[in-house]
Enzyme design. Structure first.
Site, PDB file in Angstrom:
ATOM      1  N   GLU A 188       0.825  -1.217   0.000  1.00 47.34           N
ATOM      2  CA  GLU A 188       0.000   0.000   0.000  1.00 47.34           C
ATOM      3  C   GLU A 188       0.857   1.266   0.000  1.00 47.34           C
ATOM      4  OE1 GLU A 188      -3.132  -0.038   2.955  1.00 47.34           O
ATOM      5  OE2 GLU A 188      -3.323   2.136   2.864  1.00 47.34           O
ATOM      6  N   LYS A 209      -7.004  -0.846  11.686  1.00 45.14           N
ATOM      7  CA  LYS A 209      -6.440  -1.278  10.391  1.00 45.14           C
ATOM      8  C   LYS A 209      -5.210  -0.438  10.069  1.00 45.14           C
ATOM      9  CE  LYS A 209      -5.999  -1.408   5.728  1.00 45.14           C
ATOM     10  NZ  LYS A 209      -5.105  -0.558   4.932  1.00 45.14           N
ATOM     11  N   ASP A 247       4.589 -14.303  11.581  1.00 47.17           N
ATOM     12  CA  ASP A 247       3.291 -14.772  11.109  1.00 47.17           C
ATOM     13  C   ASP A 247       2.242 -13.679  11.338  1.00 47.17           C
ATOM     14  OD1 ASP A 247       0.815 -15.991  10.847  1.00 47.17           O
ATOM     15  OD2 ASP A 247       1.396 -17.831  11.870  1.00 47.17           O
ATOM     16  N   HIS A 283      -2.289  10.733   0.593  1.00 45.75           N
ATOM     17  CA  HIS A 283      -2.402   9.397   0.012  1.00 45.75           C
ATOM     18  C   HIS A 283      -2.347   9.445  -1.514  1.00 45.75           C
ATOM     19  CE1 HIS A 283      -3.440   5.218  -0.230  1.00 45.75           C
ATOM     20  NE2 HIS A 283      -4.376   5.520  -1.113  1.00 45.75           N
TER      21      HIS A 283
HETATM   22  C1  MEV Z   1      -5.621   3.202   5.323  1.00 47.35           C
HETATM   23  O1  MEV Z   1      -4.872   2.063   4.934  1.00 47.35           O
HETATM   24  C2  MEV Z   1      -5.583   3.363   6.820  1.00 47.35           C
HETATM   25  C3  MEV Z   1      -6.437   4.490   7.386  1.00 47.35           C
HETATM   26  O2  MEV Z   1      -7.796   4.344   6.941  1.00 47.35           O
HETATM   27  C4  MEV Z   1      -6.352   4.399   8.885  1.00 47.35           C
HETATM   28  C5  MEV Z   1      -7.297   5.327   9.629  1.00 47.35           C
HETATM   29  O3  MEV Z   1      -8.366   5.668   9.110  1.00 47.35           O
HETATM   30  O4  MEV Z   1      -6.957   5.649  10.788  1.00 47.35           O
HETATM   31  C6  MEV Z   1      -5.969   5.832   6.894  1.00 47.35           C
END
Ligand code: MEV
Length: 439
Positions: free
Chosen positions: A85, A279, A295, A392
């Site tokens: 990513e 995430k 792992d 991003h």
């Molecule tokens: C994207 O891979 C991760 C985010 O969505 C985490 C978040 O929203 O805190 C940017």
């Protein structure tokens, strides 16, 4: 319509590929070229990768990046990260640099206990089972001595074996709940071997236990397996600084700090947000776990269980403002290894551990927790300030340009263009088309 195949695993690599592509692809020749393109020209290295798993047909690359300038307990690290990513490595690097001038990251190991269980059914008197367990407990340890000898020499081994009555959750269900110290090994093989030995001892000894009747002697072992839920294999990572040093422009600092705390409070209160928030943490954690040959499925499963430990899925990070100090921290369970498994087998894993200055498992836990915390800081900081897309999309720009087939010259021109303009997918396509048209 493809038909099932018998004995696929016995075919040679070439035969497997030919069968697969003939049956499941539209253009077997092109597909074969793609697979071959990813083979390593060093045949020894390729064979090593072929033998990691079964039915290998090629290699699946992920980029290996590095985020420098991580100051952890006063020591500087460059952290290797394997991830597909865009913007994750950049975000980690940015957060590392931000905290470098604010004292860096502080970490503490809160526990290193691993867990495994023998799950069994017992049809009889629970009190008799308890007295049987008390009688055989030492034998459970001594029968496993051949397995534990080396680990014990290094200071690890079986820490405790406990009989647990789980009949309230499931009729006749009991378990041996066992704890282990596996030092620098993740310990899965060690733990599972111990557990399978415990199961054998349990069954055999029950047959000879005089107080048991015939049914009670037949303990039914269902399975013996480690648990990836390791709430006592725990690490804490933290950053803190005076609120007014959080931003370049001091007049924004308090508002920024408050927004950070609010964002964490939302992730604490709201599972939909908590999942995405966590995430983002796992972007940092998984990429270091992968780079160091650990792992990530085990870690993911354990971490998310931990995030729900109080009955509701919640944020793994916390933030506070007290007496003018902004504090941001994470406590996270991580069962990791720096010996065994892929660590000395995969050349890039070996290199990643070398870059990390050959950490012990506990040091690696601290580095990984820091990567998670840094990632979360960077993501939440963007979210509560510019929004996530600005940064991003800048990082994702090259992916879009590659998809469009842009030349190196076009990439330079468009990267410059989007330094001053907002990059959305459509805007990039439009700018690319205009550039080709000479507009
Ligand atoms: C994207 O891979 C991760 C985010 O969505 C985490 C978040 O929203 O805190 C940017």
């Amino acid at each position: 319509m493809p038909t099932p195949i018998e004995g696929f695993s016995k075919l040679s690599k070439e035969e497997k590929i030919d069968w697969l592509l003939a049956n499941y692809t539209h253009n077997p020749e092109a597909a074969k070229n793609t697979l071959i393109k990813y083979w390593n020209t060093d045949q020894k290295l390729q064979k090593l990768h072929d033998e990691f798993i079964e039915n290998t047909i090629s290699n699946y690359y992920l980029p290996l990046g590095v985020a420098p300038n991580f100051l952890i307990n006063g020591k500087l690290y460059a952290i290797p990260m394997a991830i597909e990513e865009s913007s994750v490595v950049a975000a980690a690097s940015k957060a590392a640099k931000f905290w470098l001038s604010r004292g860096g990251f502080k970490t503490t190991i809160l526990g290193s206990e691993k867990i495994g269980q023998v799950h069994f059914m017992f049809y009889g008197d629970a009190k008799k089972l308890k007295s049987f367990f008390n009688t055989v407990e030492h034998k459970l340890h001594s029968d496993a001595a051949a397995i534990t000898k080396n680990m014990e020499k290094r200071g690890g081994g079986i820490r405790n074996i406990e009989l647990r009555d789980k009949t309230e959750a499931l009729d006749n269900y009991y378990q041996l709940h066992c704890t282990f110290e596996t030092l620098d090994a993740m310990g899965a093989n060690f733990i599972n071997s111990c557990l399978e030995q415990f199961a054998k001892t349990l069954k055999n000894e029950a047959q000879q236990f005089d107080s048991f009747d015939k049914t009670e002697k037949d303990i039914e072992v269902v399975m013996s397996i480690l648990s990836n839920y390791v709430p006592n294999c725990l690490v804490r990572a933290e950053v803190s600084c005076a609120v007014d040093t959080l931003t370049d422009d001091k007049s924004n600092a308090t508002e920024f700090a408050k927004k950070m705390v609010q964002a964490i409070a939302i992730a604490k209160a709201e599972p939909y947000r908590a999942v995405t928030h966590n995430k983002g943490i796992m972007n940092g954690i998984d990429s270091v776990i992968l780079a160091t040959g650990n792992d990530f499925r085990a870690v993911e499963a354990g971490v998310h269980a931990y995030a729900s430990k109080d009955g509701k899925y919640t944020s793994l990070t916390e933030a506070s403002i007290e007496n003018g100090i902004f504090k941001f921290w994470i406590e996270i369970p991580l069962a990791l290894g720096t010996v065994g498994g892929l660590t000395s087998l995969h050349p890039l894993v070996e290199l990643a551990l070398d870059i990390l200055q050959k950490p012990s498992a506990q040091e690696l836990m601290q580095i990984v927790a820091v990567a998670g915390l840094a990632q979360n800081f960077a993501a939440v900081r963007s979210l509560v300030t510019t929004g996530i897309q600005e940064g991003h999309m800048k990082m994702h720009l090259l992916n879009i340009l590659n998809q469009l087939g842009a030349t190196e010259q076009e990439k330079v021109a468009l990267t410059n263009h989007f330094k001053k303009n907002t990059a959305t997918h459509n805007a990039v396509v439009e700018a690319f088309e205009n550039l080709r048209k000479g507009a």
